[in-house]
Write a protein that holds these residues in place. Structure first.
Motif, short mmCIF file in Angstrom:
data_model
loop_
_atom_site.label_atom_id
_atom_site.label_comp_id
_atom_site.label_asym_id
_atom_site.label_seq_id
_atom_site.Cartn_x
_atom_site.Cartn_y
_atom_site.Cartn_z
N THR B 13 -4.65 33.24 22.81
CA THR B 13 -5.04 31.89 22.10
C THR B 13 -4.91 30.91 23.32
OG1 THR B 13 -4.17 30.61 20.44
CG2 THR B 13 -2.67 31.00 21.67
N LYS B 14 -5.76 29.73 22.74
CA LYS B 14 -6.01 28.54 23.69
C LYS B 14 -5.03 27.72 23.52
CE LYS B 14 -11.03 28.41 23.73
NZ LYS B 14 -12.18 27.59 23.43
N ARG B 15 -4.50 27.10 24.68
CA ARG B 15 -3.45 26.19 24.70
C ARG B 15 -3.55 24.86 23.63
NH1 ARG B 15 -2.62 22.98 30.03
NH2 ARG B 15 -4.60 22.22 29.36
N GLY B 16 -2.50 24.79 22.68
CA GLY B 16 -2.66 23.86 21.76
C GLY B 16 -2.89 24.42 20.29
N ARG B 59 18.93 28.28 21.55
CA ARG B 59 18.38 27.11 22.16
C ARG B 59 17.02 27.26 22.71
NH1 ARG B 59 22.51 28.23 25.39
NH2 ARG B 59 22.07 28.80 27.63
N LEU B 60 16.72 28.26 22.81
CA LEU B 60 15.30 28.76 23.39
C LEU B 60 14.41 28.47 22.42
CD1 LEU B 60 15.83 32.19 25.12
CD2 LEU B 60 15.69 29.93 26.12
N LEU B 61 14.70 28.45 21.00
CA LEU B 61 13.79 28.12 19.62
C LEU B 61 13.59 26.73 19.86
CD1 LEU B 61 12.91 30.65 18.25
CD2 LEU B 61 14.25 29.67 16.36
N SER B 62 12.42 26.19 20.47
CA SER B 62 12.11 24.75 20.28
C SER B 62 11.77 24.50 18.95
CB SER B 62 11.33 24.39 21.26
OG SER B 62 9.92 24.94 21.09
N ASP B 63 11.40 23.19 18.80
CA ASP B 63 10.78 22.53 17.54
C ASP B 63 9.64 23.06 17.35
OD1 ASP B 63 12.43 19.20 17.81
OD2 ASP B 63 13.18 21.25 17.13
N ARG B 64 8.93 23.76 18.25
CA ARG B 64 7.56 24.15 17.87
C ARG B 64 7.59 25.71 17.39
NH1 ARG B 64 4.78 25.75 21.92
NH2 ARG B 64 6.64 25.72 23.54
N PHE B 65 8.76 26.31 17.31
CA PHE B 65 9.05 27.57 16.81
C PHE B 65 9.87 27.55 15.58
CE2 PHE B 65 8.56 30.32 20.63
CZ PHE B 65 8.13 29.55 21.63
N GLU B 78 6.20 31.87 13.86
CA GLU B 78 5.15 30.69 14.21
C GLU B 78 5.36 30.04 15.28
OE1 GLU B 78 4.23 28.02 11.24
OE2 GLU B 78 2.18 27.44 11.98
N ILE B 79 4.63 29.82 16.23
CA ILE B 79 4.58 28.76 17.26
C ILE B 79 3.54 27.77 17.24
CG2 ILE B 79 4.71 28.66 19.90
CD1 ILE B 79 5.02 31.53 20.03
N GLN B 80 3.85 26.54 17.08
CA GLN B 80 2.69 25.56 16.84
C GLN B 80 2.62 24.99 18.29
OE1 GLN B 80 4.89 22.95 14.11
NE2 GLN B 80 3.65 23.89 12.58
N ARG B 81 1.46 24.40 18.56
CA ARG B 81 0.88 23.79 20.00
C ARG B 81 1.45 24.60 20.91
NH1 ARG B 81 3.95 20.47 16.75
NH2 ARG B 81 5.58 20.22 18.26
N THR B 82 0.75 25.89 20.93
CA THR B 82 1.07 26.75 22.17
C THR B 82 0.99 26.13 23.52
OG1 THR B 82 -0.91 27.79 21.88
CG2 THR B 82 0.82 28.80 20.61
N GLU B 83 1.84 26.60 24.51
CA GLU B 83 1.79 26.00 25.82
C GLU B 83 1.79 27.43 26.68
OE1 GLU B 83 5.46 24.11 26.37
OE2 GLU B 83 4.77 22.29 25.07
N GLN B 84 1.20 27.18 27.86
CA GLN B 84 1.12 28.46 28.81
C GLN B 84 2.51 28.95 28.92
OE1 GLN B 84 -1.08 27.00 32.07
NE2 GLN B 84 -2.96 28.17 31.62
N THR B 111 4.58 41.89 20.36
CA THR B 111 3.35 41.39 20.25
C THR B 111 3.24 40.60 21.54
OG1 THR B 111 3.20 40.93 17.78
CG2 THR B 111 1.99 39.51 19.24
N ARG B 112 2.33 40.78 22.29
CA ARG B 112 1.92 40.16 23.54
C ARG B 112 1.21 39.00 23.51
NH1 ARG B 112 3.21 41.63 28.48
NH2 ARG B 112 3.75 43.58 27.85
N LEU B 113 1.77 38.05 23.80
CA LEU B 113 0.88 36.66 23.45
C LEU B 113 0.39 36.07 24.82
CD1 LEU B 113 -0.04 34.09 21.95
CD2 LEU B 113 2.33 33.05 22.33
N THR B 114 -0.85 35.83 25.04
CA THR B 114 -1.17 35.10 26.23
C THR B 114 -1.96 33.98 25.88
OG1 THR B 114 -1.81 37.14 27.07
CG2 THR B 114 -2.79 35.37 28.43
N VAL B 115 -1.58 32.86 26.37
CA VAL B 115 -1.83 31.34 26.06
C VAL B 115 -2.96 31.06 27.50
CG1 VAL B 115 -1.31 29.02 25.70
CG2 VAL B 115 0.23 30.79 24.72
N VAL B 116 -3.96 30.77 27.07
CA VAL B 116 -4.99 30.53 28.24
C VAL B 116 -5.44 28.87 28.36
CG1 VAL B 116 -5.81 32.69 28.24
CG2 VAL B 116 -7.04 31.14 26.82
#
Lengths: 115, 116
Positions: B13-16, B59-65, B78-84, B111-116
């Motif tokens: 997925t693309k960053r963001g 605490r690893l689970l930020s507000d984006r998760f 779900e991960i929102q606004r993904t970061e690298q 599930t292997r996630l790659t953020v580009v």
């Protein structure tokens, strides 16, 4: 300092050798101990599960727990090339009525068994 | 197949962008866990469900998760606004109810996630 320490290896042994894998931990609240095997790009596979101090044997695998020393081991007898994988130790503690079930893992030891 | 099932196996997925992963546990298991694993490290705990109740979050689970298990069966992460830095293997595990002290858990393939 990590709660669970594990030598990352790699550990290379000839086929048929006895392999010894170890973890140390710092928190005496850990009560349940597991060993997982993980092949590259796969999920961890449960190998051994122990509660008390002492030995538990399953086929070629023996798990050993020494709570007084905070030290656990996994022995693999008659090692095979198919045993080549990363071995992860894991442990849990209980906390309150809900019982904290989360596993705390070591970083894993990569084992290579040479034919 | 009666093991833990995760989908998709790979996600680029693309960053963001937002991403969602699904986990189907072993049917009789009422406990479900999410972990994250980066290269050369052991899995790190993210969150834990007993039936539909989310009982613990790292605490690893930020507000984006965010994770859900609406009917006590499958779960989504779900991960929102993904970061690298979110690039990792996301692992789901389940375990049975067996008294007060079990930690025995069975993992899916991840599930292997790659953020580009």
């Amino acid at each position: 300092q990590k709660e669970v320490e594990q030598d990352p290896g790699p550990l290379s042994v000839p086929e048929g050798a006895i392999v010894s894998l170890n973890c140390t931990y710092s928190n005496s609240a850990f009560q349940y101990f597991m060993w997982y095997r993980q092949y590259s790009r796969k999920g961890p596979e449960l190998l051994m599960y122990t509660y008390s101090s002492g030995n538990k044997e399953d086929g070629r695998f023996t798990a050993q727990v020494d709570k007084s020393s905070k030290y656990i081991s996994l022995f693999i007898r008659d090692s095979q090339p198919s045993d080549s994988a990363t071995y992860l130790c894991a442990m849990t503690r209980t906390k309150g009525d809900t019982g904290r079930r989360a596993l705390t893992f070591g970083s894993g030891t990569r084992l290579q068994v040479q034919p | 197949d009666t093991g833990v099932s995760q989908n998709p196996r790979h996600k680029i997925t693309k960053r963001g962008q937002n991403v969602t992963f699904r986990c189907d546990p072993i049917s009789e298991h009422n406990r479900l866990y999410w972990y994250r694993q980066t290269l050369g490290q052991g899995p790190e705990f993210l969150t834990y469900f007993q039936n539909e109740a989310q009982l613990e979050k790292s605490r690893l689970l930020s507000d984006r998760f965010s994770a859900e298990r609406p009917k006590g069966s499958f779960s989504t992460l779900e991960i929102q606004r993904t970061e690298q830095g979110d690039s990792a293997m996301y692992l789901c595990a389940s375990s049975p109810t067996r008294g007060q002290g079990t930690g025995e858990a069975f993992f899916g393939q991840g599930t292997r996630l790659t953020v580009v």
